[in-house]
Structures are given as structure tokens and as C-alpha cells.
Scaffold this motif. Structure first.
Motif, PDB file in Angstrom:
ATOM      1  N   ALA A 238     -67.013  38.134  27.385  1.00  0.00           N
ATOM      2  CA  ALA A 238     -65.569  38.059  27.628  1.00  0.00           C
ATOM      3  C   ALA A 238     -65.009  39.380  28.146  1.00  0.00           C
ATOM      4  CB  ALA A 238     -64.838  37.656  26.346  1.00  0.00           C
TER       5      ALA A 238
ATOM      6  N   GLY B  86     -65.249  37.471  32.762  1.00  0.00           N
ATOM      7  CA  GLY B  86     -64.719  36.945  31.515  1.00  0.00           C
ATOM      8  C   GLY B  86     -63.231  37.220  31.363  1.00  0.00           C
TER       9      GLY B  86
ATOM     10  N   THR C 260     -60.209  34.453  31.139  1.00  0.00           N
ATOM     11  CA  THR C 260     -59.262  34.444  30.016  1.00  0.00           C
ATOM     12  C   THR C 260     -57.822  34.496  30.511  1.00  0.00           C
ATOM     13  OG1 THR C 260     -60.913  35.560  28.626  1.00  0.00           O
ATOM     14  CG2 THR C 260     -58.617  35.638  27.904  1.00  0.00           C
TER      15      THR C 260
ATOM     16  N   THR D  79     -64.583  27.574  30.763  1.00  0.00           N
ATOM     17  CA  THR D  79     -64.438  28.077  29.398  1.00  0.00           C
ATOM     18  C   THR D  79     -65.555  27.554  28.502  1.00  0.00           C
ATOM     19  OG1 THR D  79     -62.044  28.130  29.704  1.00  0.00           O
ATOM     20  CG2 THR D  79     -62.860  28.288  27.456  1.00  0.00           C
TER      21      THR D  79
ATOM     22  N   ARG E  24     -71.853  32.443  24.959  1.00  0.00           N
ATOM     23  CA  ARG E  24     -71.533  33.403  23.899  1.00  0.00           C
ATOM     24  C   ARG E  24     -72.251  33.039  22.601  1.00  0.00           C
ATOM     25  NH1 ARG E  24     -66.321  32.159  22.912  1.00  0.00           N
ATOM     26  NH2 ARG E  24     -65.464  33.590  24.470  1.00  0.00           N
TER      27      ARG E  24
END
Length: 489
Positions: free
Chosen positions: A241, A246, A250, A303, A310
Motif C-alpha cells: 500500500a 498502492g 487508495t 482493491t 497483502r
């Protein structure tokens, strides 16, 4: 950049970039059409088997019309995967886990399809609407970075005067001047801008996947860098992120979350504006209706990819077993290759002569099974070694007792049963326990009952059995009566 450097870069891209490879392939015209029809419209991702089935009919029809194409879609899909035109993506479930892999277009393939679409249906080179959008954007950016307070105040006052005049006009009930053609042109500009968003998000996902691969390579190498990365994972640092891709994703999602509801209402108002929808083609109206939904779907896919990467990276870092897992995967691939080589020589029903000892107690119901949850990425408790209080050597007998307490000694129980059967010609579980006490306590009793159910005969009725517990206390139970009539193999 010099001419030579530019030419070398172009030569490298011609041999490895999916967009260039797709456009220069032998079946480029049919490939762009097929991929655009099945993966560049409302459907962005399909299982491999379903994609092959959909392509089969189209390929057959194109071959009847004179196109030179492979007879089967399977090899063609494999070639697209090898060239990077198609990529595999795991399906992200609602609980955050991953499901079966599906195929989707790479960012390069989507760029090639968009390029060809622009050739067949080109957008006007220059329009007043596009020019006004460009000039307004330049003005807004310049006003935002204006260092002179007086100039900035002058721009704000001018904007306030324009808004005051518009408010006064609306209060007086004057109808807003409507130019249906101009509104339609602005809608087309919006659709053209939105059409590039899925390709942008595909590039974001490709960048995240590349970063994930680099981080995983770092996990396979011991050293300070790996130790620091593992420490970051336990502290909650999200390296994926924090990358430019990332952060971009976001921020993009935050903007969409904040404006999705308003954007949906604005689209409805545009479609209801008198005469505006009439200036648009049915395809443009349909694209406008699903504009927000398509943006949401593309954002959720990106996402979901970030979330899956992750979690997998956290599990790999916390487990510390990545090198061992890779070694095991290598051994499995070697075994698979050996099996394929011997497939023509060894029949499928040939006995292997291999056995694997399992536990003596099999679960009697699904409640006795505790499946592993891959989504559970909680780290195991830290094992802290305890300093030895003496320098005495390790007690081998104690180690053997510890090992016996973790698993039923079925070999010992089988020997006990066979000894009693050989001397008496048959025996029940109680008779075996009287001749050979339960050295593992209740575990020995359970092991004997398991052997009796598999190799004994139900004799009817019950019998009382006794054994000594862990602290020497006498234990008693009533169990179904089974009889061993022959040695246990």
C-alpha cells in the motif's frame, strides 16, 4: 534520449510488450476482435474453460469466412498466456480469501484493443468542448498554485461574481440555456476519459504484482533486509500500500467512495435532460448508465488484488517457511515430471508397494476434523527457549515417553493382540488388557478398540475392562464386546 537508445527500447518492446506482440501477431485482426468481444466489454474476467468454450464457436465462424486461425481455441489461449496478452488472476471472495484463477486482459492487450477501436471509430481530432475542458483545467491548476495573494483573491472574486449571477438568474426563474448537442459532446468527452480508467487500474495491478514478486524474492534471502521486512510486517507496515501504485489506488478509491452517490444522481439528471439523450447513440446511453458501476467494478477488482497479495505476503513473512515451501514445490514438480515420463510404461493400476503409517484413531464424524484455514494469518506464539538448569545429559527414556504420549503405539498393541491370539486361539479386548497392561493408559484402550473394529468380530453384548491411569489410579469402562480370532496384520 538518443536515436540509438530509442531504437533499442522500441526493439525490446516489440519483442516483449503484450500490446506490440498482439498487434504484430499472425492473427492480430481476429485476436483483437475476439478478445475485445469477450474480455473488454461488460465481462472483464472469465475462467479459462469458459473462455475457451466461448471462443470455439467464434473461431469456427471466422474460419468459415476465410480467416486463417487455429482449429482449436485451447492452444491459442495458451499462446496468449505465454505472450502476456492474458494474465491469470485469483478470484477474491467476499471474505477476503482467494478462489479459482480466472483469465483477464493484460494492460498491454487492453491498450492494443483500445488503439484499434480508435482506428475504426476515431474521435474528432479537436472540438470546442475538448478545448474548453483543457483550458479550464489549466486555469484551475494555475489558480490553485498562484503564490500571489492578490491574484488569487481576484480569481476567487471573479468566480464568486459568476456564481452570484447564476444564483440570481435561477431565483428569477429564468430557464438555463440548453444546447443538446453541446451536452452530448461533453458526455462523450467524459466517456472517453472514463474508458481509460480500467486500463489504468490494470497497470496499477500489474505494478502491485511486480512489487509483490520483488518482496517475495527478498523473503528467500537471509540477511538484515529480510529481518527488517519481517519486523515491518509484525509492526503492521503495509509495503504494497505504500508503493506509488498502492497509494494511487487508495486515493482513487477514496475519491470514488466520496463521489459515487452524487455521480449516480448526476448521470440520472443527464439522461433526463430534454433533448440531451436524443443526441447520443444507444451505445453511448448504455455506457453512461453503467459508468459508475464500471468504475466501481474496476476499482473493487484492483482493491481485491491488493488485499489478496497483502494477506499472502503477510502469511509468507510470518510463517518463515517460504524457502521450504519452494523446495517442496520443486520436489513435487520433479515427481510430476517423472510420473509423466513413466506414464506410457507403468499402468495406472500397478501397485506402488509403498505404505504410510497413519494415526490409529480415525475421526468418526466431521466434528473431529479441524481443517486448516488459509485466511488465518495470525502469527504463532513466540517460542522462548528456557535456559537449562543443569548440565545433565538428555534423558533418552524421557524423550521416548514424550514421543509415545503424542501418538498411539499401534505396533505395540498389534504385538500384544497377536501374542494372546497365538496362545489362546482368540481374545477379547479385556483379555488382551489383562495379559498386557495398557502402557499408554487410555490411549492404549482406544487403540485396541480401533483395532477390534477393523480386524475383530462383533461378539454381541458388552464387557468390562480396566486399566491404570496416568497417576496409577484404576480406571474402569464398559465397551462393546469384540473378539480377535486371527492375528492382526
Amino acid at each position: 534520449m538518443s536515436t540509438v537508445s530509442t531504437a533499442r527500447t522500441a526493439r525490446r518492446l516489440a519483442g516483449e510488450h503484450p500490446a506490440w506482440m498482439l498487434l504484430r501477431s499472425a492473427h492480430a485482426a481476429a485476436a483483437v476482435t475476439l478478445l475485445g468481444r469477450h474480455l473488454a466489454g461488460g465481462t472483464r474476467r472469465l475462467p479459462e474453460t469458459e473462455l475457451v468454450e466461448r471462443l470455439e464457436d467464434d473461431i469456427a465462424e471466422l474460419r468459415r469466412q476465410g480467416f486463417t486461425l487455429p482449429h482449436s481455441a485451447g492452444p491459442q489461449v495458451s499462446e496468449w498466456l505465454r505472450d502476456g496478452v492474458l494474465v491469470r488472476r485469483p478470484t477474491v471472495r467476499a471474505d477476503g480469501g482467494t478462489g479459482p484463477e480466472q483469465l483477464e486482459l493484460s494492460d498491454g492487450a487492453l491498450a492494443a484493443i483500445t488503439f484499434v477501436a480508435g482506428l475504426t471509430d476515431p474521435h474528432p481530432v479537436a472540438t470546442p468542448t475538448r478545448l474548453s475542458i483543457v483550458l479550464k483545467t489549466v486555469r484551475d491548476v494555475a489558480d490553485a498554485v498562484e503564490p500571489d495573494p492578490e491574484s488569487r483573491l481576484a480569481a476567487l472574486r471573479a468566480e464568486r461574481a459568476r456564481l452570484d449571477a447564476e444564483i440570481d438568474r435561477v431565483r428569477r426563474g429564468a430557464a438555463a440555456p440548453l444546447d443538446p448537442a453541446g451536452v452530448a459532446e461533453r458526455v462523450r468527452e467524459v466517456l472517453a476519459l472514463a474508458d481509460g480508467v480500467p486500463a489504468d487500474l490494470l497497470r496499477v495491478r500489474a505494478a502491485l504484482t511486480s512489487t509483490d514478486a520483488e518482496l517475495r524474492r527478498g523473503l528467500t534471502e537471509s540477511g538484515p533486509a529480510r529481518d527488517a521486512f519481517v519486523d515491518d510486517v509484525f509492526r503492521g507496515v503495509d509495503h504494497l500500500a505504500e508503493t506509488p501504485a498502492g497509494r494511487n489506488l487508495t486515493e482513487f478509491r477514496a475519491v470514488l467512495d466520496a463521489g459515487e452517490h452524487d455521480a449516480t444522481a448526476h448521470v440520472t439528471r443527464l439522461l433526463q435532460a430534454p433533448g440531451a439523450a436524443a443526441e447520443l447513440t444507444p451505445a453511448e446511453v448504455a455506457a453512461l448508465r453503467r459508468l459508475v458501476a464500471d468504475l466501481r467494478s474496476a476499482t473493487d477488482d484492483a482493491t481485491g488484488t491488493l488485499t489478496a497479495l497483502r494477506r499472502a505476503l503477510q502469511r509468507a513473512a510470518r510463517s518463515g517457511d517460504l524457502p521450504q515451501e519452494q523446495a517442496l514445490a520443486g520436489l513435487l514438480r520433479e515427481a510430476e515430471a517423472t510420473a509423466l515420463e513413466l506414464a506410457d510404461e507403468v499402468p495406472p493400476h500397478a501397485p506402488t508397494r509403498l505404505t504410510l503409517k497413519l494415526g490409529a484413531v480415525a475421526p468418526a464424524s466431521p466434528a473431529g476434523i479441524r481443517p486448516h484455514d488459509p485466511a488465518d494469518d495470525r502469527p504463532a506464539p513466540l517460542v522462548r527457549p528456557r535456559a537449562a538448569t543443569t548440565d545433565a545429559p538428555t534423558d533418552l527414556a524421557a524423550l521416548r515417553a514424550l514421543a509415545r504420549s503424542a501418538e498411539i503405539d499401534e505396533d505395540e498393541l498389534r504385538g500384544n493382540v497377536n501374542d494372546v491370539v497365538a496362545r489362546r486361539g482368540g481374545a477379547t479386548v479385556g483379555e488382551v488388557l489383562r495379559a498386557h497392561p495398557a502402557t499408554q493408559g487410555l490411549a492404549s484402550v482406544v487403540g485396541l478398540l480401533s483395532l477390534a473394529e477393523r480386524h475383530g468380530r462383533r461378539d454381541g453384548g458388552t464387557e468390562d475392562i480396566t486399566w491404570s491411569g496416568a497417576r496409577g489410579s484404576l480406571r474402569r469402562a464398559r465397551v462393546p464386546r469384540h473378539r480377535f480370532e486371527e492375528p492382526v496384520p
